[in-house]
Design a protein around this motif. Structure first.
Motif, PDB file in Angstrom:
ATOM      1  N   MET A   1       0.844  -1.190   0.000  1.00  0.00           N
ATOM      2  CA  MET A   1       0.000   0.000   0.000  1.00  0.00           C
ATOM      3  C   MET A   1       0.879   1.239   0.000  1.00  0.00           C
ATOM      4  O   MET A   1       1.859   1.304   0.747  1.00  0.00           O
ATOM      5  CB  MET A   1      -0.898   0.013   1.233  1.00  0.00           C
ATOM      6  N   GLN A   2       0.537   2.196  -0.837  1.00  0.00           N
ATOM      7  CA  GLN A   2       1.258   3.455  -0.888  1.00  0.00           C
ATOM      8  C   GLN A   2       0.319   4.608  -0.554  1.00  0.00           C
ATOM      9  O   GLN A   2      -0.856   4.609  -0.919  1.00  0.00           O
ATOM     10  CB  GLN A   2       1.863   3.686  -2.266  1.00  0.00           C
ATOM     11  N   LEU A   3       0.854   5.583   0.168  1.00  0.00           N
ATOM     12  CA  LEU A   3       0.141   6.824   0.414  1.00  0.00           C
ATOM     13  C   LEU A   3       0.937   7.975  -0.171  1.00  0.00           C
ATOM     14  O   LEU A   3       2.162   8.035  -0.010  1.00  0.00           O
ATOM     15  CB  LEU A   3      -0.059   7.043   1.908  1.00  0.00           C
ATOM     16  N   ALA A   4       0.254   8.880  -0.850  1.00  0.00           N
ATOM     17  CA  ALA A   4       0.893  10.060  -1.427  1.00  0.00           C
ATOM     18  C   ALA A   4       0.652  11.235  -0.492  1.00  0.00           C
ATOM     19  O   ALA A   4      -0.478  11.720  -0.363  1.00  0.00           O
ATOM     20  CB  ALA A   4       0.327  10.347  -2.813  1.00  0.00           C
ATOM     21  N   TYR A 108      -4.578   5.900  12.214  1.00  0.00           N
ATOM     22  CA  TYR A 108      -5.917   6.135  11.668  1.00  0.00           C
ATOM     23  C   TYR A 108      -6.054   5.333  10.388  1.00  0.00           C
ATOM     24  O   TYR A 108      -5.114   4.692   9.908  1.00  0.00           O
ATOM     25  CB  TYR A 108      -6.100   7.639  11.405  1.00  0.00           C
ATOM     26  N   SER A 109      -7.242   5.414   9.797  1.00  0.00           N
ATOM     27  CA  SER A 109      -7.496   4.695   8.550  1.00  0.00           C
ATOM     28  C   SER A 109      -6.865   5.433   7.368  1.00  0.00           C
ATOM     29  O   SER A 109      -7.071   6.646   7.205  1.00  0.00           O
ATOM     30  CB  SER A 109      -8.998   4.559   8.304  1.00  0.00           C
ATOM     31  N   PRO A 110      -6.111   4.743   6.514  1.00  0.00           N
ATOM     32  CA  PRO A 110      -5.513   5.402   5.351  1.00  0.00           C
ATOM     33  C   PRO A 110      -6.540   5.841   4.318  1.00  0.00           C
ATOM     34  O   PRO A 110      -6.235   6.655   3.445  1.00  0.00           O
ATOM     35  CB  PRO A 110      -4.568   4.342   4.777  1.00  0.00           C
ATOM     36  N   THR A 111      -7.767   5.320   4.391  1.00  0.00           N
ATOM     37  CA  THR A 111      -8.810   5.688   3.431  1.00  0.00           C
ATOM     38  C   THR A 111      -9.595   6.919   3.869  1.00  0.00           C
ATOM     39  O   THR A 111     -10.471   7.381   3.139  1.00  0.00           O
ATOM     40  CB  THR A 111      -9.779   4.514   3.212  1.00  0.00           C
ATOM     41  N   ALA A 112      -9.311   7.448   5.053  1.00  0.00           N
ATOM     42  CA  ALA A 112     -10.046   8.608   5.562  1.00  0.00           C
ATOM     43  C   ALA A 112      -9.055   9.662   6.053  1.00  0.00           C
ATOM     44  O   ALA A 112      -9.161  10.171   7.164  1.00  0.00           O
ATOM     45  CB  ALA A 112     -10.983   8.177   6.687  1.00  0.00           C
ATOM     46  N   PHE A 113      -8.117  10.002   5.185  1.00  0.00           N
ATOM     47  CA  PHE A 113      -6.980  10.829   5.585  1.00  0.00           C
ATOM     48  C   PHE A 113      -6.644  11.792   4.461  1.00  0.00           C
ATOM     49  O   PHE A 113      -6.487  11.387   3.310  1.00  0.00           O
ATOM     50  CB  PHE A 113      -5.803   9.893   5.897  1.00  0.00           C
ATOM     51  N   ALA A 115      -3.841  13.383   3.986  1.00  0.00           N
ATOM     52  CA  ALA A 115      -2.441  13.198   3.567  1.00  0.00           C
ATOM     53  C   ALA A 115      -1.862  14.510   3.041  1.00  0.00           C
ATOM     54  O   ALA A 115      -1.148  14.539   2.040  1.00  0.00           O
ATOM     55  CB  ALA A 115      -2.317  12.086   2.527  1.00  0.00           C
ATOM     56  N   VAL A 116      -2.160  15.605   3.742  1.00  0.00           N
ATOM     57  CA  VAL A 116      -1.717  16.938   3.331  1.00  0.00           C
ATOM     58  C   VAL A 116      -1.123  17.669   4.526  1.00  0.00           C
ATOM     59  O   VAL A 116      -1.736  17.729   5.597  1.00  0.00           O
ATOM     60  CB  VAL A 116      -2.890  17.757   2.758  1.00  0.00           C
ATOM     61  N   VAL A 117       0.074  18.203   4.348  1.00  0.00           N
ATOM     62  CA  VAL A 117       0.622  19.203   5.268  1.00  0.00           C
ATOM     63  C   VAL A 117       0.284  20.561   4.657  1.00  0.00           C
ATOM     64  O   VAL A 117       0.674  20.854   3.517  1.00  0.00           O
ATOM     65  CB  VAL A 117       2.138  19.057   5.449  1.00  0.00           C
ATOM     66  N   LEU A 118      -0.445  21.366   5.396  1.00  0.00           N
ATOM     67  CA  LEU A 118      -0.943  22.639   4.880  1.00  0.00           C
ATOM     68  C   LEU A 118      -0.287  23.794   5.638  1.00  0.00           C
ATOM     69  O   LEU A 118      -0.311  23.827   6.880  1.00  0.00           O
ATOM     70  CB  LEU A 118      -2.461  22.697   5.050  1.00  0.00           C
ATOM     71  N   ARG A 119       0.307  24.716   4.876  1.00  0.00           N
ATOM     72  CA  ARG A 119       0.854  25.939   5.462  1.00  0.00           C
ATOM     73  C   ARG A 119       0.014  27.119   5.013  1.00  0.00           C
ATOM     74  O   ARG A 119      -0.267  27.285   3.814  1.00  0.00           O
ATOM     75  CB  ARG A 119       2.304  26.175   5.039  1.00  0.00           C
ATOM     76  N   THR A 120      -0.408  27.934   5.966  1.00  0.00           N
ATOM     77  CA  THR A 120      -1.249  29.090   5.662  1.00  0.00           C
ATOM     78  C   THR A 120      -0.744  30.297   6.438  1.00  0.00           C
ATOM     79  O   THR A 120       0.051  30.172   7.373  1.00  0.00           O
ATOM     80  CB  THR A 120      -2.717  28.819   6.073  1.00  0.00           C
ATOM     81  N   GLU A 121      -1.243  31.471   6.036  1.00  0.00           N
ATOM     82  CA  GLU A 121      -1.034  32.691   6.812  1.00  0.00           C
ATOM     83  C   GLU A 121      -2.375  33.385   7.030  1.00  0.00           C
ATOM     84  O   GLU A 121      -2.481  34.613   6.983  1.00  0.00           O
ATOM     85  CB  GLU A 121      -0.030  33.610   6.115  1.00  0.00           C
ATOM     86  N   ARG A 317       5.629  13.202  -1.205  1.00  0.00           N
ATOM     87  CA  ARG A 317       6.346  11.976  -0.887  1.00  0.00           C
ATOM     88  C   ARG A 317       5.381  10.801  -1.076  1.00  0.00           C
ATOM     89  O   ARG A 317       4.253  10.845  -0.588  1.00  0.00           O
ATOM     90  CB  ARG A 317       6.862  11.977   0.562  1.00  0.00           C
ATOM     91  N   HIS A 318       5.837   9.795  -1.781  1.00  0.00           N
ATOM     92  CA  HIS A 318       5.051   8.564  -1.945  1.00  0.00           C
ATOM     93  C   HIS A 318       5.632   7.534  -0.987  1.00  0.00           C
ATOM     94  O   HIS A 318       6.767   7.087  -1.145  1.00  0.00           O
ATOM     95  CB  HIS A 318       5.099   8.084  -3.387  1.00  0.00           C
ATOM     96  N   ILE A 319       4.840   7.184  -0.012  1.00  0.00           N
ATOM     97  CA  ILE A 319       5.312   6.350   1.088  1.00  0.00           C
ATOM     98  C   ILE A 319       4.732   4.944   0.958  1.00  0.00           C
ATOM     99  O   ILE A 319       3.509   4.774   0.878  1.00  0.00           O
ATOM    100  CB  ILE A 319       4.905   6.941   2.448  1.00  0.00           C
ATOM    101  N   ALA A 320       5.610   3.966   0.908  1.00  0.00           N
ATOM    102  CA  ALA A 320       5.188   2.563   0.922  1.00  0.00           C
ATOM    103  C   ALA A 320       4.949   2.159   2.365  1.00  0.00           C
ATOM    104  O   ALA A 320       5.888   2.095   3.158  1.00  0.00           O
ATOM    105  CB  ALA A 320       6.256   1.683   0.272  1.00  0.00           C
ATOM    106  N   MET A 321       3.695   1.918   2.716  1.00  0.00           N
ATOM    107  CA  MET A 321       3.360   1.548   4.065  1.00  0.00           C
ATOM    108  C   MET A 321       3.653   0.059   4.279  1.00  0.00           C
ATOM    109  O   MET A 321       3.535  -0.740   3.365  1.00  0.00           O
ATOM    110  CB  MET A 321       1.877   1.846   4.351  1.00  0.00           C
TER     111      MET A 321
END
Length: 325
Positions: A1-4, A108-113, A115-121, A317-321
């Motif tokens: 399984m991979q997560l982007a 947590y569940s990988p199907t309900a995520f 998968a974003v790091v968000l930077r805001t101002e 990043r494409h992470i192989a879980m």
């Protein structure tokens, strides 16, 4: 399984956030409406509650609703008011050394995520962290050097209040110190039980036990897993090994003086690291927050991704879980 995983930056709400919303909205809509839309509060009640409890976010909320298309369902969802129940695992601890450092596993569940790091101002304050619900956060740090993170509190009670990711967003937007964060957490109603750890640049910290049916409890606990003062949901506690994980972390804090690197490395191995992805309890990432430096680092076995608030770099990043247990 991979997560982007993606790192995304947008100073003020605009086309980038709108694109993110429309990408994820179908899945979020299905979740939000799974018990029927009549089970969720109407728009005017939701908006009124948000403006009453988190008034600083009121105009920002209206802008996000516009970017989302102005639909009723989307606006109700974005208020995070009385959402459907959801459970997460997670472990988090504050390193006992001189430098302030918070380390956490998000289970947590990988199907309900997102998968974003968000930077805001938004509202003139720089914030970065792990997105949930597209503007909420499950962990993050701001330009004042305040870091926050959550774990599920291990109780089935559901009440009137906000989803905790929006509460964390609020804390990061308006607070600068652990003391201010605790005051906000004590004031805002939370719809389920969560443990929120706050750590500031002066190494002042607290863990607050939030519940929908009783007053918040403010502790000086440096460790939080998936129960509060005691186990109240025994089957969940056994499945997640919350007591065992808490004892393991407490032992490392008190019995094993060690370097930052060894402390972080413990989160990437059992009993803290979980591969129960099929049961919705796999470790999706380990995050390391250093409030004094205003940095976060995402880690997986054999992968590191450092991110800084002042020199934030977008990317993926494409992470192989690991194989699911």
């Amino acid at each position: 399984m991979q997560l982007a995983f993606r790192a995304i930056s947008e100073t003020t709400p605009g086309p980038i956030w709108a694109g993110l919303f429309h990408e994820h909205w179908p899945a979020y809509h299905d979740w939000w409406a799974r018990n029927g839309l009549e089970a969720r509060p109407p728009y005017f009640e939701s908006r009124r509650a948000l403006r009453a409890h988190m008034p600083e976010l009121g105009d920002l909320y209206d802008r996000l609703c516009e970017l989302a298309g102005g639909g009723d369902s989307a606006a109700r969802f974005l208020s995070f008011f009385c959402p459907p129940p959801y459970l997460a695992g997670c472990s988090q601890a504050i390193w006992p050394g001189e430098e302030p450092m918070l380390v956490r596993n998000y289970d947590y569940s990988p199907t309900a995520f997102d998968a974003v790091v968000l930077r805001t101002e938004w509202l003139g304050r720089a914030v970065m962290g792990t997105s949930d619900g597209l503007w909420g956060m499950v962990d993050g740090v701001n330009d004042a050097g305040l870091a926050v993170s959550l774990t599920f509190g291990g109780r089935r009670v559901v009440g009137d209040g906000f989803g905790v990711p929006l509460i964390l967003r609020y804390v990061l937007q308006v607070c600068e110190t652990a003391e201010e964060a605790v005051a906000a957490l004590r004031r805002i109603p939370c719809h389920m039980s969560y443990n929120v750890t706050v750590l500031d640049a002066q190494r002042r910290f607290s863990t607050v036990y939030l519940s929908p049916d009783r007053e918040p409890v403010v502790t000086h606990a440096a460790v939080a897993t998936n129960h509060q003062a005691r186990v109240e949901w025994s089957s969940h506690a056994r499945f997640t090994a919350t007591v065992e994980r808490e004892r393991y972390l407490l032992a490392r804090l008190t019995l094993h003086p060690e370097s930052q690197e060894k402390f972080i490395g413990a989160f990437l191995k059992p009993p803290l690291y979980s591969t129960a992805f099929n049961q919705g309890f796999g470790t999706l990432y380990t995050a390391v927050y250093r409030p004094r430096a205003r940095t976060m680092e995402l880690r997986w076995p054999r992968v590191r991704w450092p991110l800084t608030l002042s020199g934030f770099s977008e990317g993926a990043r494409h992470i192989a879980m690991p194989s699911a247990a």
